[in-house]
Design a protein around this motif. Structure first.
Motif, PDB file in Angstrom:
ATOM      1  N   CYS A 168      12.457   1.523   0.250  1.00 46.31           N
ATOM      2  CA  CYS A 168      11.162   2.218   0.286  1.00 46.31           C
ATOM      3  C   CYS A 168      11.237   3.382   1.262  1.00 46.31           C
ATOM      4  CB  CYS A 168      10.068   1.234   0.653  1.00 46.31           C
ATOM      5  SG  CYS A 168       8.467   1.968   1.041  1.00 46.31           S
ATOM      6  N   GLY A 169      10.965   4.641   0.779  1.00 45.08           N
ATOM      7  CA  GLY A 169      10.997   5.812   1.646  1.00 45.08           C
ATOM      8  C   GLY A 169       9.917   5.775   2.715  1.00 45.08           C
ATOM      9  N   ASN A 170       8.695   5.349   2.363  1.00 48.60           N
ATOM     10  CA  ASN A 170       7.620   5.279   3.356  1.00 48.60           C
ATOM     11  C   ASN A 170       7.933   4.245   4.454  1.00 48.60           C
ATOM     12  OD1 ASN A 170       6.090   7.268   2.102  1.00 48.60           O
ATOM     13  ND2 ASN A 170       4.887   5.787   0.880  1.00 48.60           N
ATOM     14  N   CYS A 171       8.595   3.159   4.035  1.00 46.23           N
ATOM     15  CA  CYS A 171       8.962   2.134   5.027  1.00 46.23           C
ATOM     16  C   CYS A 171       9.965   2.694   6.026  1.00 46.23           C
ATOM     17  CB  CYS A 171       9.550   0.922   4.316  1.00 46.23           C
ATOM     18  SG  CYS A 171       8.389   0.105   3.173  1.00 46.23           S
ATOM     19  N   LYS A 172      10.914   3.509   5.522  1.00 49.44           N
ATOM     20  CA  LYS A 172      11.885   4.128   6.427  1.00 49.44           C
ATOM     21  C   LYS A 172      11.211   5.117   7.381  1.00 49.44           C
ATOM     22  CE  LYS A 172      15.776   3.655   3.240  1.00 49.44           C
ATOM     23  NZ  LYS A 172      16.812   4.366   2.426  1.00 49.44           N
ATOM     24  N   ALA A 173      10.208   5.856   6.879  1.00 49.56           N
ATOM     25  CA  ALA A 173       9.469   6.781   7.736  1.00 49.56           C
ATOM     26  C   ALA A 173       8.730   6.017   8.848  1.00 49.56           C
ATOM     27  CB  ALA A 173       8.487   7.587   6.882  1.00 49.56           C
ATOM     28  N   TYR A 219       0.871  -3.032  -4.897  1.00 47.06           N
ATOM     29  CA  TYR A 219       0.940  -2.788  -3.452  1.00 47.06           C
ATOM     30  C   TYR A 219       1.715  -1.512  -3.190  1.00 47.06           C
ATOM     31  CZ  TYR A 219      -0.736  -7.556  -2.722  1.00 47.06           C
ATOM     32  OH  TYR A 219      -1.491  -8.703  -2.719  1.00 47.06           O
ATOM     33  N   ARG A 220       1.155  -0.734  -2.306  1.00 52.06           N
ATOM     34  CA  ARG A 220       1.855   0.476  -1.853  1.00 52.06           C
ATOM     35  C   ARG A 220       2.462   0.184  -0.482  1.00 52.06           C
ATOM     36  NH1 ARG A 220      -0.631   6.629  -1.350  1.00 52.06           N
ATOM     37  NH2 ARG A 220       1.338   7.628  -0.744  1.00 52.06           N
ATOM     38  N   MET A 221       3.764   0.198  -0.416  1.00 49.11           N
ATOM     39  CA  MET A 221       4.459  -0.169   0.816  1.00 49.11           C
ATOM     40  C   MET A 221       4.562   1.047   1.765  1.00 49.11           C
ATOM     41  SD  MET A 221       7.436  -2.693  -0.622  1.00 49.11           S
ATOM     42  CE  MET A 221       8.110  -1.524  -1.781  1.00 49.11           C
ATOM     43  N   ASP A 236      -6.056  -4.948   6.811  1.00 49.72           N
ATOM     44  CA  ASP A 236      -5.013  -4.991   5.781  1.00 49.72           C
ATOM     45  C   ASP A 236      -4.970  -3.617   5.121  1.00 49.72           C
ATOM     46  OD1 ASP A 236      -3.392  -5.431   3.611  1.00 49.72           O
ATOM     47  OD2 ASP A 236      -4.837  -6.691   2.535  1.00 49.72           O
ATOM     48  N   THR A 237      -3.848  -2.908   5.298  1.00 51.72           N
ATOM     49  CA  THR A 237      -3.775  -1.538   4.777  1.00 51.72           C
ATOM     50  C   THR A 237      -3.680  -1.497   3.250  1.00 51.72           C
ATOM     51  OG1 THR A 237      -1.348  -1.492   5.020  1.00 51.72           O
ATOM     52  CG2 THR A 237      -2.687  -0.684   6.883  1.00 51.72           C
ATOM     53  N   ALA A 239      -5.860  -2.927   1.528  1.00 51.88           N
ATOM     54  CA  ALA A 239      -7.270  -2.767   1.189  1.00 51.88           C
ATOM     55  C   ALA A 239      -7.847  -1.482   1.753  1.00 51.88           C
ATOM     56  CB  ALA A 239      -8.060  -3.967   1.691  1.00 51.88           C
ATOM     57  N   THR A 240      -7.375  -1.052   2.895  1.00 54.36           N
ATOM     58  CA  THR A 240      -7.962   0.120   3.563  1.00 54.36           C
ATOM     59  C   THR A 240      -7.161   1.389   3.367  1.00 54.36           C
ATOM     60  OG1 THR A 240      -6.776  -0.329   5.623  1.00 54.36           O
ATOM     61  CG2 THR A 240      -8.928  -1.395   5.349  1.00 54.36           C
ATOM     62  N   GLY A 241      -5.901   1.258   2.957  1.00 49.42           N
ATOM     63  CA  GLY A 241      -5.024   2.414   2.854  1.00 49.42           C
ATOM     64  C   GLY A 241      -4.238   2.598   4.144  1.00 49.42           C
ATOM     65  N   ASN A 242      -3.021   3.099   3.982  1.00 55.67           N
ATOM     66  CA  ASN A 242      -2.152   3.296   5.144  1.00 55.67           C
ATOM     67  C   ASN A 242      -2.612   4.480   5.989  1.00 55.67           C
ATOM     68  OD1 ASN A 242      -0.239   1.234   5.044  1.00 55.67           O
ATOM     69  ND2 ASN A 242       0.981   2.298   3.492  1.00 55.67           N
ATOM     70  N   PRO A 243      -2.415   4.375   7.322  1.00 61.16           N
ATOM     71  CA  PRO A 243      -2.640   5.557   8.163  1.00 61.16           C
ATOM     72  C   PRO A 243      -1.510   6.547   7.944  1.00 61.16           C
ATOM     73  CG  PRO A 243      -1.694   3.807   9.475  1.00 61.16           C
ATOM     74  CD  PRO A 243      -1.926   3.212   8.110  1.00 61.16           C
ATOM     75  N   PRO A 244      -1.649   7.769   8.450  1.00 57.14           N
ATOM     76  CA  PRO A 244      -0.516   8.706   8.368  1.00 57.14           C
ATOM     77  C   PRO A 244       0.704   8.093   9.043  1.00 57.14           C
ATOM     78  CG  PRO A 244      -2.504   9.844   9.034  1.00 57.14           C
ATOM     79  CD  PRO A 244      -2.834   8.386   9.054  1.00 57.14           C
ATOM     80  N   LEU A 245       1.853   8.147   8.360  1.00 52.88           N
ATOM     81  CA  LEU A 245       3.075   7.527   8.896  1.00 52.88           C
ATOM     82  C   LEU A 245       3.781   8.470   9.857  1.00 52.88           C
ATOM     83  CD1 LEU A 245       4.344   5.793   5.626  1.00 52.88           C
ATOM     84  CD2 LEU A 245       2.927   4.841   7.462  1.00 52.88           C
TER      85      LEU A 245
END
Length: 259
Positions: A168-173, A219-221, A236-237, A239-245
């Motif tokens: 997952c690219g977002n997980c690496k960020a 789920y968006r990781m 729980d992101t 449900a709320t959406g992720n903050p800026p990574l």
């Protein structure tokens, strides 16, 4: 003839009785002088005369016991030295002189024992361990979550569950931000971080995701879930959406849910 003899006897008697008068007169004079001296001594205090001087009271007793003319010329009654008795009475004893020096030390020791101690500064707990980047597919995630909850109950920190995958690219960020010193310090001070791999085929890890993020769907990781020491979900992101990574975005998120 007889009358002449009587007059002669009476004359002799008068002469005999008149002779001791000078002696009594001298005795009374000595007694009066002694009484006067004793009165002056009582009124004016102890005499300052040197040792060996005549004591008025002793002189009075001697004068009453003996005729004045029975004392040798220039002789004075013997008396004890007032200087010696006064000096002996005014010398402080060893115990009295030692007492003042002992009292201050006792007072100082009592004061030292009652001195309040300095307040102790509470020592903050050691930072929690922050895992490195990536997700370990072989780790027992359930066991790791249980251990993190026990630690949270002991120290009051929150538990941060990071559900992601190594591809997952977002997980690496997010991992790059977590590795920065400021963010690492925030995580170690306020969280017990558990990284859970959901990119493989582990049904146990998928069950954990459903338990802590039950809304389901796609789920968006990464999915970041903050859990209190009691085990309840605070945010729980999914449900709320992720903050800026980014550093600012993730640090703001971490500070918000730290307490």
């Amino acid at each position: 003839m007889t009358s002449r003899m009587l007059r002669s006897v009476r004359a002799d008697l008068r002469t005999a009785s008149a002779r001791p008068a000078p002696v009594r007169g001298r005795r009374l004079s000595a007694v009066a002088a002694a009484v006067l001296a004793a009165g002056l001594t009582a009124a004016c205090g102890p005499s300052s005369q040197p040792a060996g001087a005549a004591d008025p009271s002793a002189a009075r007793q001697s004068a009453e016991a003996l005729p004045a003319d029975a004392l040798p010329a220039g002789a004075e009654p013997a008396s004890g030295s007032p200087e010696v008795s006064a000096t002996a009475s005014t010398v402080p004893s060893a115990s009295a002189s030692a007492q003042p020096s002992a009292e201050p030390s006792k007072t100082a020791s009592v004061a030292a024992s009652r001195k309040p101690s300095a307040p102790r500064t509470p020592v903050p707990p050691a930072p929690a361990r922050v895992p490195g980047p990536g997700y370990d597919a072989s780790a027992d995630a359930r066991q790791q979550v249980d251990a993190a909850l026990r630690a949270a109950k002991a120290d009051g920190r929150m538990v941060l569950l990071d559900f992601g995958a190594n591809w997952c690219g977002n997980c690496k960020a997010a991992d790059k931000v977590f590795a920065q010193p400021q963010t690492t310090a925030l995580l170690g001070a306020s969280y017990h971080l558990v990284k859970i791999d959901i990119g493989g085929s582990s049904s146990a890890n998928s069950a954990l995701l459903s338990k802590y993020s039950p809304s389901g769907g796609t789920y968006r990781m990464p999915v970041l879930v903050v859990v209190s020491p009691s085990g309840s979900v605070r945010t729980d992101t999914h449900a709320t959406g992720n903050p800026p990574l980014t550093a600012d975005g993730l640090n703001t998120f971490l500070r918000r849910w730290a307490s």
